[in-house]
Design a protein around this motif. Structure first.
Motif, PDB file in Angstrom:
ATOM      1  N   ASP A  39      80.242 -48.589 -16.318  1.00 62.03           N
ATOM      2  CA  ASP A  39      80.193 -48.074 -17.688  1.00 62.03           C
ATOM      3  C   ASP A  39      78.756 -47.949 -18.191  1.00 62.03           C
ATOM      4  O   ASP A  39      77.834 -48.552 -17.657  1.00 62.03           O
ATOM      5  CB  ASP A  39      80.961 -49.016 -18.633  1.00 62.03           C
ATOM      6  N   ILE A  79      76.520 -47.986 -22.039  1.00 56.92           N
ATOM      7  CA  ILE A  79      76.588 -48.354 -23.451  1.00 56.92           C
ATOM      8  C   ILE A  79      76.361 -47.098 -24.286  1.00 56.92           C
ATOM      9  O   ILE A  79      75.339 -46.435 -24.148  1.00 56.92           O
ATOM     10  CB  ILE A  79      75.526 -49.432 -23.779  1.00 56.92           C
ATOM     11  N   ASN A 117      69.032 -43.706 -31.001  1.00 53.79           N
ATOM     12  CA  ASN A 117      68.101 -44.390 -30.122  1.00 53.79           C
ATOM     13  C   ASN A 117      67.147 -45.237 -30.947  1.00 53.79           C
ATOM     14  O   ASN A 117      66.988 -45.033 -32.146  1.00 53.79           O
ATOM     15  CB  ASN A 117      67.321 -43.388 -29.281  1.00 53.79           C
ATOM     16  N   VAL A 118      66.507 -46.190 -30.288  1.00 53.22           N
ATOM     17  CA  VAL A 118      65.552 -47.068 -30.961  1.00 53.22           C
ATOM     18  C   VAL A 118      64.165 -46.472 -30.801  1.00 53.22           C
ATOM     19  O   VAL A 118      63.844 -45.909 -29.752  1.00 53.22           O
ATOM     20  CB  VAL A 118      65.599 -48.462 -30.309  1.00 53.22           C
ATOM     21  N   ILE A 119      63.365 -46.553 -31.837  1.00 51.79           N
ATOM     22  CA  ILE A 119      61.978 -46.108 -31.690  1.00 51.79           C
ATOM     23  C   ILE A 119      61.131 -47.335 -31.394  1.00 51.79           C
ATOM     24  O   ILE A 119      60.614 -47.987 -32.300  1.00 51.79           O
ATOM     25  CB  ILE A 119      61.454 -45.414 -32.975  1.00 51.79           C
ATOM     26  N   ASN A 120      61.025 -47.701 -30.104  1.00 49.97           N
ATOM     27  CA  ASN A 120      60.123 -48.786 -29.719  1.00 49.97           C
ATOM     28  C   ASN A 120      58.753 -48.190 -29.478  1.00 49.97           C
ATOM     29  O   ASN A 120      58.630 -47.106 -28.935  1.00 49.97           O
ATOM     30  CB  ASN A 120      60.613 -49.452 -28.434  1.00 49.97           C
ATOM     31  N   LYS A 121      57.744 -48.898 -29.885  1.00 49.82           N
ATOM     32  CA  LYS A 121      56.366 -48.470 -29.590  1.00 49.82           C
ATOM     33  C   LYS A 121      56.168 -48.442 -28.088  1.00 49.82           C
ATOM     34  O   LYS A 121      56.612 -49.348 -27.392  1.00 49.82           O
ATOM     35  CB  LYS A 121      55.377 -49.462 -30.210  1.00 49.82           C
ATOM     36  N   VAL A 163      53.663 -56.771 -29.811  1.00 47.53           N
ATOM     37  CA  VAL A 163      53.381 -55.420 -29.318  1.00 47.53           C
ATOM     38  C   VAL A 163      54.238 -54.360 -30.022  1.00 47.53           C
ATOM     39  O   VAL A 163      54.218 -53.192 -29.640  1.00 47.53           O
ATOM     40  CB  VAL A 163      53.527 -55.300 -27.778  1.00 47.53           C
ATOM     41  N   GLY A 164      54.991 -54.762 -31.039  1.00 41.78           N
ATOM     42  CA  GLY A 164      55.677 -53.785 -31.881  1.00 41.78           C
ATOM     43  C   GLY A 164      57.087 -53.403 -31.461  1.00 41.78           C
ATOM     44  O   GLY A 164      57.617 -52.378 -31.917  1.00 41.78           O
ATOM     45  N   VAL A 165      57.709 -54.200 -30.624  1.00 41.04           N
ATOM     46  CA  VAL A 165      59.086 -53.910 -30.196  1.00 41.04           C
ATOM     47  C   VAL A 165      60.044 -54.004 -31.381  1.00 41.04           C
ATOM     48  O   VAL A 165      59.900 -54.883 -32.234  1.00 41.04           O
ATOM     49  CB  VAL A 165      59.514 -54.907 -29.083  1.00 41.04           C
ATOM     50  N   LYS A 166      61.019 -53.086 -31.431  1.00 42.80           N
ATOM     51  CA  LYS A 166      62.052 -53.142 -32.469  1.00 42.80           C
ATOM     52  C   LYS A 166      63.369 -53.693 -31.920  1.00 42.80           C
ATOM     53  O   LYS A 166      64.100 -54.371 -32.607  1.00 42.80           O
ATOM     54  CB  LYS A 166      62.313 -51.743 -33.044  1.00 42.80           C
ATOM     55  N   GLU A 167      63.687 -53.324 -30.677  1.00 41.61           N
ATOM     56  CA  GLU A 167      64.934 -53.812 -30.074  1.00 41.61           C
ATOM     57  C   GLU A 167      64.745 -54.079 -28.589  1.00 41.61           C
ATOM     58  O   GLU A 167      64.198 -53.252 -27.862  1.00 41.61           O
ATOM     59  CB  GLU A 167      66.081 -52.808 -30.258  1.00 41.61           C
ATOM     60  N   THR A 194      70.257 -56.223 -27.624  1.00 44.59           N
ATOM     61  CA  THR A 194      71.488 -55.832 -26.934  1.00 44.59           C
ATOM     62  C   THR A 194      71.616 -56.707 -25.697  1.00 44.59           C
ATOM     63  O   THR A 194      70.677 -56.786 -24.894  1.00 44.59           O
ATOM     64  CB  THR A 194      71.427 -54.338 -26.540  1.00 44.59           C
ATOM     65  N   ILE A 250      73.864 -51.980 -16.060  1.00 41.46           N
ATOM     66  CA  ILE A 250      74.239 -51.398 -17.362  1.00 41.46           C
ATOM     67  C   ILE A 250      73.050 -51.456 -18.318  1.00 41.46           C
ATOM     68  O   ILE A 250      72.753 -50.494 -19.027  1.00 41.46           O
ATOM     69  CB  ILE A 250      75.472 -52.135 -17.940  1.00 41.46           C
ATOM     70  N   LYS A 292      70.417 -48.790 -17.476  1.00 41.25           N
ATOM     71  CA  LYS A 292      70.771 -47.459 -18.002  1.00 41.25           C
ATOM     72  C   LYS A 292      70.545 -47.393 -19.511  1.00 41.25           C
ATOM     73  O   LYS A 292      70.006 -46.419 -20.029  1.00 41.25           O
ATOM     74  CB  LYS A 292      72.226 -47.133 -17.656  1.00 41.25           C
ATOM     75  N   ALA A 293      70.942 -48.454 -20.212  1.00 42.19           N
ATOM     76  CA  ALA A 293      70.805 -48.467 -21.678  1.00 42.19           C
ATOM     77  C   ALA A 293      69.334 -48.417 -22.094  1.00 42.19           C
ATOM     78  O   ALA A 293      68.976 -47.765 -23.077  1.00 42.19           O
ATOM     79  CB  ALA A 293      71.478 -49.718 -22.259  1.00 42.19           C
ATOM     80  N   ASP A 346      68.404 -44.797 -21.677  1.00 40.41           N
ATOM     81  CA  ASP A 346      69.134 -43.905 -22.588  1.00 40.41           C
ATOM     82  C   ASP A 346      68.704 -44.079 -24.036  1.00 40.41           C
ATOM     83  O   ASP A 346      68.686 -43.122 -24.804  1.00 40.41           O
ATOM     84  CB  ASP A 346      70.650 -44.176 -22.506  1.00 40.41           C
ATOM     85  N   HIS A 347      68.394 -45.334 -24.432  1.00 38.34           N
ATOM     86  CA  HIS A 347      68.203 -45.602 -25.856  1.00 38.34           C
ATOM     87  C   HIS A 347      66.820 -46.147 -26.188  1.00 38.34           C
ATOM     88  O   HIS A 347      66.587 -46.639 -27.288  1.00 38.34           O
ATOM     89  CB  HIS A 347      69.289 -46.575 -26.348  1.00 38.34           C
ATOM     90  N   ASP A 348      65.903 -46.064 -25.221  1.00 39.28           N
ATOM     91  CA  ASP A 348      64.513 -46.472 -25.461  1.00 39.28           C
ATOM     92  C   ASP A 348      64.414 -47.932 -25.922  1.00 39.28           C
ATOM     93  O   ASP A 348      63.750 -48.243 -26.903  1.00 39.28           O
ATOM     94  CB  ASP A 348      63.854 -45.530 -26.490  1.00 39.28           C
ATOM     95  N   LEU A 349      65.083 -48.822 -25.191  1.00 35.62           N
ATOM     96  CA  LEU A 349      65.023 -50.249 -25.535  1.00 35.62           C
ATOM     97  C   LEU A 349      63.927 -50.941 -24.714  1.00 35.62           C
ATOM     98  O   LEU A 349      63.468 -50.415 -23.694  1.00 35.62           O
ATOM     99  CB  LEU A 349      66.379 -50.914 -25.244  1.00 35.62           C
ATOM    100  N   TYR A 350      63.520 -52.116 -25.152  1.00 31.69           N
ATOM    101  CA  TYR A 350      62.525 -52.926 -24.440  1.00 31.69           C
ATOM    102  C   TYR A 350      63.265 -53.782 -23.427  1.00 31.69           C
ATOM    103  O   TYR A 350      64.162 -54.545 -23.796  1.00 31.69           O
ATOM    104  CB  TYR A 350      61.793 -53.788 -25.461  1.00 31.69           C
TER     105      TYR A 350
END
Lengths: 385, 385
Positions: free
Chosen positions: A374, A376, A381-385, B101-105, B130, B165, B168-169, B172-176
């Motif tokens: 699967d 997620i 989307n998140v705007i991470n620097k 360093v400015g991470v949001k998620e 997440t 998973i 991929k996330a 897909d979602h610009d996570l740290y």
């Protein structure tokens, strides 16, 4: 106990302590509650049974404070101690003194956490123990007691029923009765919470301390500690207003306080998910009420649903997963602030008496279940620097 | 990570630290891992996210030591830390640096404890997270993650499936990506265990350190810490022999070490009740193996049944209710002593990586059930003084 049936309290040569000890001396000492050994009843260092308990963090909670319109909200986090609850303090000192006076086996009734702490510290000390707890006390505490090698019994009833069984066993088998306030040393261990709060605030007292109150030993202990610190001159001024927090399903102290009485009545059919404060009648109720009256404090009851909501709020805003009893004290803080009883600028210390992880059934979670392949899905989307 | 796919490690200006810092300076500092901030990657104090983590006790275990014919057995008790496991160290430093360093998620796979720690520290820092964990990861850790307000997903599979998973996330979602060793700061937090052990032994190194090894970040971190301390001249001599302890149901590092290899193979159908070390293939396996080889250490696998027996033994003899992973390290100590690999006089530090209370299903207990009016029957009375 006194022959009249009342609890005994330990007195110290405070003049002697005042002459021979200064706050500066503590800096080089062990980072456990034993740093205050001159104010504790154990005489021989060899009898001090320790697993590293004490000096738990006093954590600033700016986000939760903001949410309550408070500028100086602090949590004394008693989850960071052996066995995961503040009961370790009473057990460490109580078991140490039992060892010192030659006890071979102790016995006690418990709602779970005290029994876990005493059974484990007894093992550390080489003492045997017998523990009786209600059948519906938290399973984890049952595991802790059993693992310690204690004689563990469950009772189909409340802690008061467990107490009666222990009372008979103490007589029948010549055991040492370690029930709340039936020996004077547990309170000395709990007292160290008050000593630590004062030291961690650099020997200034806070304005208010809120304490989830079952047997009330911690509140009595904190009151005793601060008075002793005043006597040796390490703190000055007015004592903090002490607040006893109970559950609406078991609020004998609150009822007595509201009626201006000096002791409480047995609370019938008590019930709350905050197991640690399900105590229908505390032996030291009159001491708790006295401490509240003397410090211009108060007593307040909190419903279970509000506790659960606040537990989640503390986790979301501050990242701390507190126990339901601790959550009750946070709800109380919120209510007393709303009522204006607590002022915005006041320094307020909330006792979180244990780790939330000891209560696996409090939180209900239904997360999404994924299969191996699967992905997620989410809208943004998140705007991470 | 490096563009080649390998983990990055943090380097410090150790010459500068050597010039400007001395062990004496630490005495006046906070009793958390942040006391070592010159050796940590967070630059601005405002970014240091803390719940009071670190300086866990180094507890002497004389009775268990005697049982193993050892004179200097010590436990570093990582149960006394926010969230109840050593994962809090990596989370505190990792989340702090992510904030800096400015991470949001952030996003991560977990066997439970790391996810709980990172989700809660992220909340404390004001970051979103997440977390994906196997369906059969401990329920308590699920509660912690959900309470923190994280996006929690379960997967019908292993941590390696959760990792896919998350991978991929992240795209897909610009996570740290906060997965083990996919950012270089978690290890810096874990490193503080090594710094603390050295400080608590008054800047002498022990002879052996045993560490329950899943991802192995703690072992890599301890090795890094001790090398840094050598470089700044705070410790001298031979590094302790580092021992990676795994479960017989998931022992890729042990297999690689036995075969003299420099990295491990994926362990198929891994299984152990010590959930924290159920890691079929660690990204940093080559660093773990390198640390073992360089210190003349070893790797050893322990069966689940022995862990459970040892968990009870530690509780009975020393009053500490350790986690199954910690119990595995104690069994390993016992075996290596029996084999003569550990000598009687050697100073040995065992990492108990978490509180036993996080694993309510490990212990099976069947105590006697009493009714309210029952009495406790036993053959002999106790002779209490």
């Amino acid at each position: 106990m006194c022959t009249c049936g009342a609890p005994l309290l330990v007195n110290y040569d405070l003049e002697g302590v005042k002459k021979n000890l200064s706050p500066e001396d503590l800096k080089e000492r062990t980072n456990t509650l034993w740093r205050y050994h001159e104010l504790l009843p154990v005489e021989d260092e060899d009898n001090m049974v320790s697993l590293g308990e004490g000096m738990t963090p006093l954590v600033s909670l700016p986000q939760l404070g903001k949410d309550m319109s408070m500028k100086n909200l602090l949590m004394k986090d008693e989850g960071l101690i052996p066995t995961g609850t503040f009961k370790a303090r009473g057990a460490a000192v109580g078991v140490s003194k039992a060892k010192e006076v030659g006890v071979k086996e102790l016995a006690m009734p418990t709602n779970g956490n005290a029994g876990a702490a005493w059974a484990l510290y007894a093992s550390r000390a080489g003492l045997q123990s017998t523990v009786v707890m209600p059948d519906d006390a938290p399973k984890i505490t049952r595991n802790e007691v059993a693992s310690s090698g204690a004689n563990l019994y469950l009772v189909n009833g409340l802690i008061s029923d467990a107490g009666k069984i222990v009372g008979k066993a103490v007589k029948d088998h010549d055991l040492y009765d370690a029930s709340t306030l039936k020996e004077p040393y547990r309170i000395e261990g709990k007292k160290t919470m008050g000593l630590e709060i004062a030291e961690q605030l650099n020997w200034k007292m806070p304005d208010v301390i809120l304490y989830p109150t079952g047997g009330g030993v911690g509140l009595i202990g904190i009151y005793k500690a601060l008075n002793e610190l005043k006597e040796i001159g390490w703190v000055v001024g007015k004592l903090p207003r002490l607040v006893a927090v109970q559950a609406t399903g078991c609020a004998p102290i609150v009822k007595a306080w509201e009626e201006g009485k000096s002791d409480s009545e047995f609370w019938n059919e008590s019930e709350t998910l905050a197991f640690g404060i399900n105590v229908p009648k505390a032996l030291g109720d009159f001491l708790v009420l006295d401490a509240i009256y003397k410090t211009d404090g108060c007593a307040i009851a909190i419903d279970d649903e509000s506790m659960v909501q606040e537990q989640e709020k503390v986790a979301r805003l501050e990242g701390s997963f507190v126990c339901p009893e601790g959550a009750a004290a946070f709800v109380a803080t919120r209510r007393l602030r709303e009522q204006g009883w607590i002022q915005e600028e006041e320094t307020v210390v909330v006792l979180n008496t244990g780790a939330g992880i000891k209560y696996p059934d409090t939180v209900q979670v239904n997360p999404e279940m994924l299969e191996k392949d699967d992905v997620i899905r989410r809208v943004e989307n998140v705007i991470n620097k």
